[in-house]
Design an enzyme around this catalytic site. Structure first.
Site: not given
Length: 597
Positions: A341, A365, A535
């Protein structure tokens, strides 16, 4: 010595042996020459034997051609170190010296000073005097002073001094390694994640790095035009068929892809992996004259993926997982840093951990806090024990397939303990163990309409680790969070019940932080509740002390940590900013500002 991947030399440590300049009838200087130079040689040997660059080679250390007693010799040393490419200086002395005449005045070097704790000559007095000079001139330096008095003729380095010398050097080498390199973002902002909004000022002013940006369509262009190493692709494809086991397909049967389509997806994701690597470091096995031979000199990077890419093309979980691991189809090799991401701040966090440890990093995550009661309710009464019980629960670390395979815990030491090794210690047996612990499951078509493959493993062992996250806060700038703790092993049936409540095709790690019964570390819940982003980067080992030292060099304050106070090592002038260490850290970082501004 050039990095195989990157343009630019590795940082060099220069040792400055400073000495009492007085000659006269008793020749004070002459009586100290051998001892002073031996102190420098002992420090150099310690560093060469214990500090390695990310390519596995010992750090290069140079010693001043002469001892330094007056400003002329300090200038000569500076000229020598400029020729040698020195980025880091360590000044050592057993005696009193002329502080401002002998100090390192270069504003761009990272500085440490070791003054011998001995009664025959006042090395500690010089240390105090020169640190005062550093503070007065705005040139922060780390002061290194042993707890126990040594005899003048002792040649060994006390353990507490060794610890500080090594911590200073590890962090300084990491900081200097980043300088002049690039961050490569492929794509841009992913699903509104703030970490993927790249801040060029931060990279340039705090890290000394440049920012490079390539649109994701460049990968499609190179695939369609065949701009990649064909032999490398075939080698990777055969390796995948032999070692990367395909896992179950969770999608409804009516929407699952055919075998032919799945095989085509495998070819696509492997080509994507090869091309991302080429974009970062270049590719010499292309026809001469093609500009794609050149990469972006990227020490770290990120791939946007969601959603514009993954709604149409296979995801890059395979590329991220393999590149972040300590090996690929060519065997053991230095892990890359590739953030899913395009979370640029998590990439930097991973980069810090990699440069300090030379080990692969886990991107995840920070998904869910599980309390003892919630676990018991979800698993028909299972009661937590060990580290999870001590922490009052644990945190679920999980993300779509981007975690390094090393984090499976499949690599074992001789005593049976799981470990993430430095990459140069990874054996073929270790690689196979990680691959055997991992399946590659067809992607969830709800999340990833373009399909792809997600790595799937369960970390089944207890390993010491450190979870960190760099955040940007308007009005403050960058701040660092640190949580030392352990991965924990749950019974398989308990893991399954908890894991299946989220995505069962993603790599799964349970984390219990070390708690302190107060503040953000009262329980695992408080760690989760105080974490600044979705994160985190997780590194093997308890490296919070090294992270704190590194951040102080970069003028990044630490807003949350559970590192024991005796392991906190910052520049000596930080003590002038108040008795509260963390408030002082904020004030000092604000006062000095980023190194490269």
């Amino acid at each position: 010595m050039n990095n195989r991947r990157l343009i630019g030399e590795y940082p060099i440590i220069g040792i400055r042996p400073v000495i009492d300049a007085r000659r006269g009838m008793l020749d004070v200087r002459g009586s100290l020459e051998e001892q002073t130079m031996n102190m420098a040689k002992a420090a150099a040997e310690l560093l060469r034997n214990n500090i390695k660059y990310v390519n596995g080679q010992a750090v290069k250390v140079v010693i001043s051609d002469t001892t330094i007693g007056r400003v002329a010799e300090a200038a000569a040393c500076e000229a020598q170190f400029k020729r040698e490419g020195v980025d880091i200086t360590l000044t050592v002395t057993p005696c009193w010296c002329y502080g401002t005449e002998t100090m390192d005045m270069n504003p761009m070097t990272i500085k440490g000073v070791w003054g011998l704790n001995a009664t025959e000559r006042p090395g500690a007095v010089y240390l105090a005097a020169v640190l005062a000079a550093h503070a007065q001139k705005g040139l922060p330096a780390f002061g290194i002073y042993g707890k126990d008095v040594q005899d003048a003729d002792e040649s060994g380095i006390p353990e507490d001094v060794k610890e500080k010398l090594l911590r200073f050097s590890r962090a300084a080498v990491a900081v200097a390694t980043m300088k002049g390199k690039s961050y490569l973002q492929i794509g841009s902002i992913s699903m509104g994640i703030a970490g993927s909004i790249i801040n060029t000022d931060f990279f340039e002013e705090y890290l000394g790095m440049r920012v490079e940006s390539v649109d994701e369509v460049e990968i499609i262009r190179r695939i369609e035009e065949g701009i990649y190493d064909k032999e490398e692709f075939q080698k990777a494809l055969e390796w995948r068929k032999k070692y990367c086991k395909e896992g179950f397909d969770k999608n409804p049967k009516e929407v699952q892809k055919s075998r032919k389509e799945k095989d085509e997806d495998w070819e696509f994701v492997i080509k994507t992996t090869c091309i991302i690597r080429d974009l970062m470091e270049g590719q010499t096995n292309l026809p001469k004259g093609q500009e794609e031979i050149l990469g972006h000199n990227a020490i770290a990077g990120g791939f946007q993926g969601q959603r514009q890419w993954t709604d149409y093309y296979p995801n890059t979980d395979f590329a991220e997982a393999i590149m972040n691991s300590s090996f690929d189809w060519n065997g053991a090799r230095e892990p890359y840093v590739l953030a899913t991401e395009n979370d640029t701040l998590n990439a930097v966090s991973m980069l810090f951990g990699k440069l300090l440890t030379n080990r692969a990093q886990l991107f995840a995550d920070v998904r869910t806090y599980w309390s003892p009661g919630a676990v018991a309710k979800a698993t028909d009464g299972y009661q937590l024990e060990g580290k999870a019980l001590e922490a009052g629960g644990f945190i679920h670390l999980i993300n779509s397939g981007s975690a390094c395979l090393d984090a499976s815990g499949a690599v074992k030491l001789e005593n049976g303990e799981s470990v993430i090794k430095e990459w140069w210690n990874i054996t073929e047996k270790d690689q196979i163990a990680c691959l055997e612990a991992t399946t590659w499951n067809p992607a969830d078509l709800g999340y990833f309409r373009g399909s792809g493959y997600s790595s799937r493993f369960l970390t089944k062992s207890q390993m010491p680790c450190t979870m960190i996250r760099l955040n940007l806060v308007k009005g403050i700038g960058p701040v660092m969070q640190i949580a030392e703790g352990w991965t924990i092993a749950l019974p398989d049936e308990v893991s399954d019940k908890l894991w299946k409540r989220t995505d069962y095709t993603w790599p799964c790690t349970w984390f219990a932080p070390r708690t302190t019964d107060k503040g953000a570390f009262k329980t695992a819940y408080d760690v989760m509740n105080n974490w600044g982003a979705n994160h985190a980067a997780i590194s093997y080992g308890h490296i919070g002390g090294d992270i704190i030292t590194l951040c102080s060099m970069l003028r990044i304050p630490v807003c949350m940590h559970n590192v024991p106070e005796e392991e906190i090592f910052r520049p000596a002038v930080w003590n002038s900013y108040g008795m509260d260490k963390e408030a002082a850290d904020y004030r000092a970082c604000k006062a000095y500002g980023p190194m490269y501004k």
